[in-house]
Design a protein around this motif. Sequence first.
Motif, PDB file in Angstrom:
ATOM      1  N   LYS A  77     -30.059  30.603  -8.977  1.00 61.27           N
ATOM      2  CA  LYS A  77     -28.941  31.484  -8.612  1.00 61.27           C
ATOM      3  C   LYS A  77     -28.465  31.183  -7.186  1.00 61.27           C
ATOM      4  O   LYS A  77     -27.264  31.080  -6.929  1.00 61.27           O
ATOM      5  CB  LYS A  77     -29.379  32.945  -8.733  1.00 61.27           C
ATOM      6  N   GLN A  78     -29.399  31.023  -6.272  1.00 65.01           N
ATOM      7  CA  GLN A  78     -29.055  30.713  -4.874  1.00 65.01           C
ATOM      8  C   GLN A  78     -28.345  29.363  -4.777  1.00 65.01           C
ATOM      9  O   GLN A  78     -27.362  29.228  -4.052  1.00 65.01           O
ATOM     10  CB  GLN A  78     -30.326  30.703  -4.031  1.00 65.01           C
ATOM     11  N   TRP A  79     -28.818  28.380  -5.516  1.00 63.86           N
ATOM     12  CA  TRP A  79     -28.229  27.048  -5.458  1.00 63.86           C
ATOM     13  C   TRP A  79     -26.813  27.026  -6.031  1.00 63.86           C
ATOM     14  O   TRP A  79     -25.935  26.354  -5.500  1.00 63.86           O
ATOM     15  CB  TRP A  79     -29.099  26.055  -6.204  1.00 63.86           C
ATOM     16  N   THR A  80     -26.573  27.784  -7.100  1.00 60.12           N
ATOM     17  CA  THR A  80     -25.221  27.837  -7.662  1.00 60.12           C
ATOM     18  C   THR A  80     -24.281  28.610  -6.735  1.00 60.12           C
ATOM     19  O   THR A  80     -23.108  28.261  -6.601  1.00 60.12           O
ATOM     20  CB  THR A  80     -25.212  28.457  -9.074  1.00 60.12           C
ATOM     21  N   GLN A  81     -24.797  29.656  -6.069  1.00 63.63           N
ATOM     22  CA  GLN A  81     -23.974  30.400  -5.106  1.00 63.63           C
ATOM     23  C   GLN A  81     -23.622  29.528  -3.904  1.00 63.63           C
ATOM     24  O   GLN A  81     -22.518  29.624  -3.369  1.00 63.63           O
ATOM     25  CB  GLN A  81     -24.697  31.663  -4.647  1.00 63.63           C
ATOM     26  N   GLU A  82     -24.544  28.675  -3.497  1.00 61.98           N
ATOM     27  CA  GLU A  82     -24.268  27.761  -2.378  1.00 61.98           C
ATOM     28  C   GLU A  82     -23.158  26.786  -2.759  1.00 61.98           C
ATOM     29  O   GLU A  82     -22.290  26.477  -1.960  1.00 61.98           O
ATOM     30  CB  GLU A  82     -25.550  27.000  -1.996  1.00 61.98           C
ATOM     31  N   HIS A  83     -23.172  26.334  -4.007  1.00 59.44           N
ATOM     32  CA  HIS A  83     -22.093  25.449  -4.470  1.00 59.44           C
ATOM     33  C   HIS A  83     -20.748  26.163  -4.417  1.00 59.44           C
ATOM     34  O   HIS A  83     -19.752  25.604  -3.959  1.00 59.44           O
ATOM     35  CB  HIS A  83     -22.370  24.968  -5.893  1.00 59.44           C
ATOM     36  N   ARG A  84     -20.720  27.422  -4.870  1.00 62.95           N
ATOM     37  CA  ARG A  84     -19.469  28.194  -4.835  1.00 62.95           C
ATOM     38  C   ARG A  84     -18.981  28.404  -3.407  1.00 62.95           C
ATOM     39  O   ARG A  84     -17.786  28.325  -3.118  1.00 62.95           O
ATOM     40  CB  ARG A  84     -19.654  29.539  -5.532  1.00 62.95           C
ATOM     41  N   ARG A  85     -19.913  28.675  -2.485  1.00 61.74           N
ATOM     42  CA  ARG A  85     -19.550  28.881  -1.081  1.00 61.74           C
ATOM     43  C   ARG A  85     -18.937  27.610  -0.498  1.00 61.74           C
ATOM     44  O   ARG A  85     -17.879  27.656   0.145  1.00 61.74           O
ATOM     45  CB  ARG A  85     -20.787  29.278  -0.264  1.00 61.74           C
ATOM     46  N   LEU A  86     -19.558  26.470  -0.755  1.00 58.44           N
ATOM     47  CA  LEU A  86     -19.039  25.205  -0.230  1.00 58.44           C
ATOM     48  C   LEU A  86     -17.700  24.831  -0.869  1.00 58.44           C
ATOM     49  O   LEU A  86     -16.824  24.283  -0.202  1.00 58.44           O
ATOM     50  CB  LEU A  86     -20.061  24.089  -0.446  1.00 58.44           C
ATOM     51  N   LYS A  87     -17.555  25.153  -2.138  1.00 62.10           N
ATOM     52  CA  LYS A  87     -16.292  24.878  -2.830  1.00 62.10           C
ATOM     53  C   LYS A  87     -15.150  25.694  -2.210  1.00 62.10           C
ATOM     54  O   LYS A  87     -14.059  25.173  -1.961  1.00 62.10           O
ATOM     55  CB  LYS A  87     -16.459  25.215  -4.316  1.00 62.10           C
ATOM     56  N   GLN A  88     -15.406  26.968  -1.942  1.00 63.32           N
ATOM     57  CA  GLN A  88     -14.400  27.832  -1.308  1.00 63.32           C
ATOM     58  C   GLN A  88     -14.081  27.341   0.097  1.00 63.32           C
ATOM     59  O   GLN A  88     -12.929  27.299   0.509  1.00 63.32           O
ATOM     60  CB  GLN A  88     -14.884  29.285  -1.271  1.00 63.32           C
ATOM     61  N   LEU A  89     -15.101  26.948   0.827  1.00 61.30           N
ATOM     62  CA  LEU A  89     -14.919  26.440   2.182  1.00 61.30           C
ATOM     63  C   LEU A  89     -14.082  25.165   2.174  1.00 61.30           C
ATOM     64  O   LEU A  89     -13.205  24.983   3.025  1.00 61.30           O
ATOM     65  CB  LEU A  89     -16.291  26.178   2.807  1.00 61.30           C
ATOM     66  N   THR A  90     -14.303  24.306   1.199  1.00 60.08           N
ATOM     67  CA  THR A  90     -13.527  23.077   1.077  1.00 60.08           C
ATOM     68  C   THR A  90     -12.055  23.389   0.787  1.00 60.08           C
ATOM     69  O   THR A  90     -11.156  22.759   1.341  1.00 60.08           O
ATOM     70  CB  THR A  90     -14.105  22.184  -0.043  1.00 60.08           C
ATOM     71  N   ARG A  91     -11.817  24.399  -0.062  1.00 59.54           N
ATOM     72  CA  ARG A  91     -10.431  24.815  -0.334  1.00 59.54           C
ATOM     73  C   ARG A  91      -9.746  25.287   0.948  1.00 59.54           C
ATOM     74  O   ARG A  91      -8.593  24.951   1.215  1.00 59.54           O
ATOM     75  CB  ARG A  91     -10.406  25.939  -1.369  1.00 59.54           C
ATOM     76  N   GLU A  92     -10.460  26.087   1.748  1.00 57.32           N
ATOM     77  CA  GLU A  92      -9.894  26.595   2.994  1.00 57.32           C
ATOM     78  C   GLU A  92      -9.631  25.459   3.980  1.00 57.32           C
ATOM     79  O   GLU A  92      -8.596  25.449   4.657  1.00 57.32           O
ATOM     80  CB  GLU A  92     -10.833  27.625   3.615  1.00 57.32           C
ATOM     81  N   LEU A  93     -10.547  24.504   4.069  1.00 54.71           N
ATOM     82  CA  LEU A  93     -10.341  23.353   4.958  1.00 54.71           C
ATOM     83  C   LEU A  93      -9.109  22.552   4.540  1.00 54.71           C
ATOM     84  O   LEU A  93      -8.335  22.109   5.392  1.00 54.71           O
ATOM     85  CB  LEU A  93     -11.578  22.450   4.951  1.00 54.71           C
ATOM     86  N   THR A  94      -8.927  22.392   3.242  1.00 50.03           N
ATOM     87  CA  THR A  94      -7.761  21.673   2.736  1.00 50.03           C
ATOM     88  C   THR A  94      -6.475  22.394   3.100  1.00 50.03           C
ATOM     89  O   THR A  94      -5.510  21.776   3.571  1.00 50.03           O
ATOM     90  CB  THR A  94      -7.864  21.505   1.204  1.00 50.03           C
ATOM     91  N   GLN A  95      -6.450  23.715   2.918  1.00 53.23           N
ATOM     92  CA  GLN A  95      -5.250  24.491   3.258  1.00 53.23           C
ATOM     93  C   GLN A  95      -4.935  24.389   4.744  1.00 53.23           C
ATOM     94  O   GLN A  95      -3.775  24.229   5.132  1.00 53.23           O
ATOM     95  CB  GLN A  95      -5.443  25.957   2.872  1.00 53.23           C
TER      96      GLN A  95
END
Length: 117
Positions: free
Chosen positions: A79-97
């Motif tokens: 669960k922690q590892w999948t949440q970390e993936h979601r956090r990094l994915k969201q962060l990558t979206r924000e960096l792109t914007q």
Amino acid sequence: MKIPKHPPLIRRSLQARQKQLQAKSPVLAASLVTIRRACGNPNCRCARGKKHLGHYLTWKVKSKTHTAYVPVDLVPQAKQWTQEHRRLKQLTRELTQLALALIQSHVTARRRKRGRS
């Protein structure tokens, strides 16, 4: 996320998010699902309706869904590892914007600077 208008503010936001980009735990690009299933034993409680819980990871490879069983003692880690993936994915979206906003505001900022000189 609100994107600032001025390039210095955009750069500051970019730098702050880049610092957060480091993974804090292993990253697992999958979904953790919990299902209820019957074991098949006719004398078991699941045959009377109280089904067993099962935890599985699902992920896609070339449009094909794959599944793996997760033992009960590994569920919190998965669960922690999948949440970390979601956090990094969201962060990558924000960096792109923010990077796109910086590129788009570049021309406006240069014109504004030339006008002051």
